[in-house]
Design a protein around this motif. Structure first.
Motif, short mmCIF file in Angstrom:
data_model
loop_
_atom_site.label_atom_id
_atom_site.label_comp_id
_atom_site.label_asym_id
_atom_site.label_seq_id
_atom_site.Cartn_x
_atom_site.Cartn_y
_atom_site.Cartn_z
N VAL A 442 0.60 -0.86 0.10
CA VAL A 442 0.31 -0.49 0.10
C VAL A 442 1.13 1.56 0.14
O VAL A 442 1.87 1.05 0.94
N TYR A 443 0.73 2.42 -0.71
CA TYR A 443 1.18 3.22 -0.71
C TYR A 443 -0.05 4.78 -1.11
O TYR A 443 -0.88 4.13 -1.54
N GLY A 444 0.44 6.09 -1.10
CA GLY A 444 -1.06 6.93 -1.28
C GLY A 444 -0.45 7.77 -2.07
O GLY A 444 -0.96 9.57 -1.61
N ASN A 445 -0.09 7.80 -2.64
CA ASN A 445 0.35 9.00 -3.67
C ASN A 445 -0.33 9.09 -5.09
O ASN A 445 -1.30 8.34 -4.80
N ALA A 446 -1.09 10.39 -5.46
CA ALA A 446 -1.34 10.90 -6.07
C ALA A 446 -1.30 11.83 -7.31
O ALA A 446 0.27 12.28 -7.36
N GLY A 459 2.12 12.85 -11.15
CA GLY A 459 1.58 12.14 -12.97
C GLY A 459 0.94 10.57 -12.81
O GLY A 459 0.83 10.31 -11.34
N THR A 460 0.13 10.80 -12.96
CA THR A 460 -0.90 9.78 -13.26
C THR A 460 -0.10 8.00 -12.90
O THR A 460 -0.13 7.03 -11.93
N PRO A 461 0.50 7.59 -13.99
CA PRO A 461 1.45 6.51 -13.37
C PRO A 461 1.90 6.32 -13.15
O PRO A 461 2.12 5.16 -12.13
N GLY A 462 2.64 8.12 -12.68
CA GLY A 462 4.04 8.06 -11.57
C GLY A 462 3.48 7.57 -9.99
O GLY A 462 4.05 7.33 -9.19
N SER A 463 1.82 8.00 -9.85
CA SER A 463 1.17 7.67 -8.93
C SER A 463 1.76 6.72 -8.46
O SER A 463 1.03 5.64 -7.52
#
Length: 691
Positions: A442-446, A459-463
């Protein structure tokens, strides 16, 4: 994924088309998160355990109900996709039988259970086979717990847990016990003289085949049931029951019980007397064919609520109840089989049951423990394994590794970002727990969050919490979550990917993928590259465009769960394909789409043209799937100024409250279109396997 609304160039409108699966396959029902469902079956690629081809016994597959595709498992083939190891000690037998990885385990010695009555907890995807007649288990047996599947137990003698009390109430020592297992094949064993059952098929276990075994010198021999649910499907054929008092078998609440070509013998002049033979109890439907009963008391009995259909059986010197009645089922509607003549059964079984010298005895059994360990890396957050983080194990995989490396992750929560780079193919990241819920990454990047080094936003893929960028890689039996909190961050772009794929021939099996917007991003290494992904037996949750991208994707036998938005409202889109022209897009097949959301609030999908790209031709098909009332009656939507009707969207044979009839706003495939657009058309020359 960002919804960029630009006016498209004019494009010619086309008829929506899509793909599907063989018409004989049916829609999936609701699955349970805690159930450890399997991967592939009869169509899986077998891998040899040595440089030469594996022997036939190492790749053998079951017949009967164990061969029937159900519960996400295609037939029963055991550990054939794993390594072959030879064991001679209890420690080694238990080590490999309980491992998460598939194994063919050859038992080449007599192994005494310690303590007496010990039952090894067998994990899924195992073949446990005796080496000729030398494989013996003394004083204990095997236990297959809830969700365990795809197990073969063959060619063994399992004996002598008897504690001196014939009707023993205190020692539940079985040869083979199943509680909620499925797809199990018990074949060519000698089972005798145990304190309790020789075989217990309990608590909704199903898709079981028991064949060519000798069951003898026992009281409570073979029990089926211990449940009020009528779900068990079982085939029992070519078994010799000799000097067994009861449960021969006792079959309680079996949906389909097919017994044929068995020999039940109560020999004269012995101390063991049969109480009854084949017993159909509760809601059981039993078909009993071409079996031979000699000297048995009450050879065939049934409850008033149960069914027995008898055909071609022979009774010699029997007495007491011999019953039939009701209607049952046609076994050939489920699988093919051939009956031996009833008169031939005693001689055929006396010479043919039990361990065979030809099984488990070739040079293919010489793989060593060291070789098996060389391709497995272990991870445990508490430091009890080789690595504490999943990424550390990925980093240890050699660049351009030529063969599979399994990263086995022990149960626990791993708060980290995991990336499998493109130069590390053949990687499997697999939870080792009994349930996919046990191991959580689990992680919480956006997308709108600033990177720690200040070099811009993710960015989307990098999240993504997990990114798989290497071909021929797999994720199995775990949960991947992006827990970004949209309610606290409405000031930034809140696309938050849990799992990203950017490669070809990717398998996601038995996983939970959790998120909100953009949960599962399925891409290719580049726009001109092919990227195929096969997802099975899994759960995908989200609310906006949460299955999206340009890859060629099959979501098979899975559950898609719709979630409310951060503010409690219900509105969203399941898919957002951005398929290149002349490629296949997203196929949802034999699955279920549901969730605790408002009726009529979700679209099945919308057409994504990234950056206003007019060259893409988005495609999504939902077929043979159960749709809840949450799905809109007009289930497809425009996006970014592009009309979905100019792209490729369709349904076929869906059911449920959210299904609807064909119209210009709800295109359906014709039968002809559907037969030309199967899963095999989606995957091309690739057959997904567990190795």
């Amino acid at each position: 994924m960002t919804d960029i609304r630009r006016k498209p160039r004019h494009r010619r409108r086309r008829t929506a088309v899509a793909v599907g699966v063989p018409l004989a396959l049916t829609a999936a029902g609701t699955l349970a998160y805690g159930t450890d469902l399997g991967v592939f079956g009869a169509d899986a690629q077998a891998s040899a355990s040595a440089a030469t081809a594996a022997p036939a016994w190492a790749t053998a597959t079951a017949d009967g109900f164990a061969s029937v595709d159900s519960l996400g498992q295609n037939g029963t083939y055991g550990g054939r996709d794993g390594r072959t190891v030879t064991v001679k000690t209890l420690a080694d037998l238990e080590k490999y039988a309980t491992a998460a990885e598939p194994y063919v385990i050859v038992v080449a010695a007599t192994i005494d259970m310690n303590p007496v009555g010990k039952e090894i907890k067998v994990a899924s995807d195992k073949t446990i086979v005796g080496s000729g007649t030398s494989g013996q288990i003394v004083g204990g047996g095997f236990f297959l717990g809830p969700g365990v599947h795809n197990v073969i137990i063959r060619n063994l003698t399992i004996r002598d847990a008897y504690q001196g009390i014939w009707n023993d109430k205190d020692h539940d020592f079985d040869a083979i016990q199943m509680d909620g297992a499925h797809h199990v094949w018990i074949d060519h064993n000698d089972l005798r003289h145990m304190a309790d059952g020789l075989i217990d098929v309990r608590k909704d276990s199903t898709n079981i085949t028991v064949s060519w075994n000798k069951l003898s010198d026992n009281n409570k021999t073979f029990g089926i049931g211990w449940t009020t649910n009528v779900v068990t499907d079982i085939t029992i054929h070519h078994n010799w029951f000799r000097e067994t008092e009861q449960r021969n078998p006792s079959t309680d609440n079996a949906a389909h019980a097919h017994l044929y070509n068995n020999f039940l013998e109560d020999a004269a002049g012995t101390t063991i007397k049969s109480s009854y033979g084949n017993y159909s109890r509760g809601g059981t439907k039993m078909v009993l064919e071409n079996s031979y009963f000699q000297g048995m008391n009450n050879p065939v009995t049934r409850d008033s609520t149960a069914t027995i259909v008898q055909r071609g059986n022979t009774f010699v010197g029997t007495s007491g109840r011999n019953e039939s009645g009701g209607t049952a089922f046609d076994p050939k509607a489920f699988y093919a089989y051939t009956l031996d003549k009833t008169a031939d059964v005693p001689a055929l079984l006396r010479s043919g049951v039990g361990p065979r010298g030809s099984i488990g005895t070739t040079a293919a059994t010489t793989a060593t423990t060291k070789a098996a360990a060389a391709t497995t890396l272990t991870v445990a957050a508490d430091g009890s394994a080789q690595y504490r983080t999943v990424q550390a194990a990925v980093n240890a995989v050699p660049a351009n590794n030529p063969s599979r490396v399994v990263i086995s992750v022990k149960p626990g929560t791993y708060r980290e970002v995991v990336k499998v780079p493109s130069n590390k193919p053949h990687v499997t990241i697999q939870g080792s727990g009994a349930s996919r819920k046990d191991t959580v990454i689990v992680y919480g990047n956006a997308a709108g969050m600033t990177k720690p080094d200040g070099s811009g936003t993710y960015g989307t893929p990098g999240s993504a919490t997990m990114s798989v960028q290497s071909d021929d890689s797999q994720v199995r039996n775990l949960t991947v979550t992006n827990d970004f909190d949209e309610s606290k961050h409405q000031d930034i772009a809140n696309q938050a990917v849990a799992l990203l794929t950017q490669a070809d021939r990717i398998v996601l099996d038995g996983v939970i993928v959790n998120g909100d917007q953009d949960t599962l991003e399925l891409e290719t290494a580049a726009k001109d590259k092919l990227g195929r992904v096969y997802i099975s037996n899994s759960y995908i949750t989200g609310n906006v465009d949460f299955i999206f991208g340009r890859a060629t994707v099959v979501v098979d036998k899975s559950v898609i769960t719709l979630k409310k938005r951060w503010n409690g409202t219900s509105a969203g889109y399941v898919t957002a394909p951005s398929t290149p022209a002349d490629r296949k897009g997203i196929l949802i097949n034999r699955s279920a789409i549901n969730g605790d959301v408002t009726a009529g609030s979700f679209f099945l999908g919308r057409n994504w043209h990234p950056g206003g790209d007019t060259t893409v031709d988005p495609q999504a098909t939902v077929r043979d799937t159960t749709l809840s009332a949450a799905i809109k009656s007009t289930p497809w939507s425009d996006m970014g100024g592009f009309s979905w009707k100019d792209d490729r969207f369709a349904e076929y044979r869906n059911t449920g409250a959210g299904a609807g009839t064909a119209s210009s706003n709800r295109p359906h495939l014709t039968d002809t279109q559907a037969t030309d657009q199967e899963v095999t058309d989606w995957l091309g020359d690739w057959t997904p396997s567990a190795s």
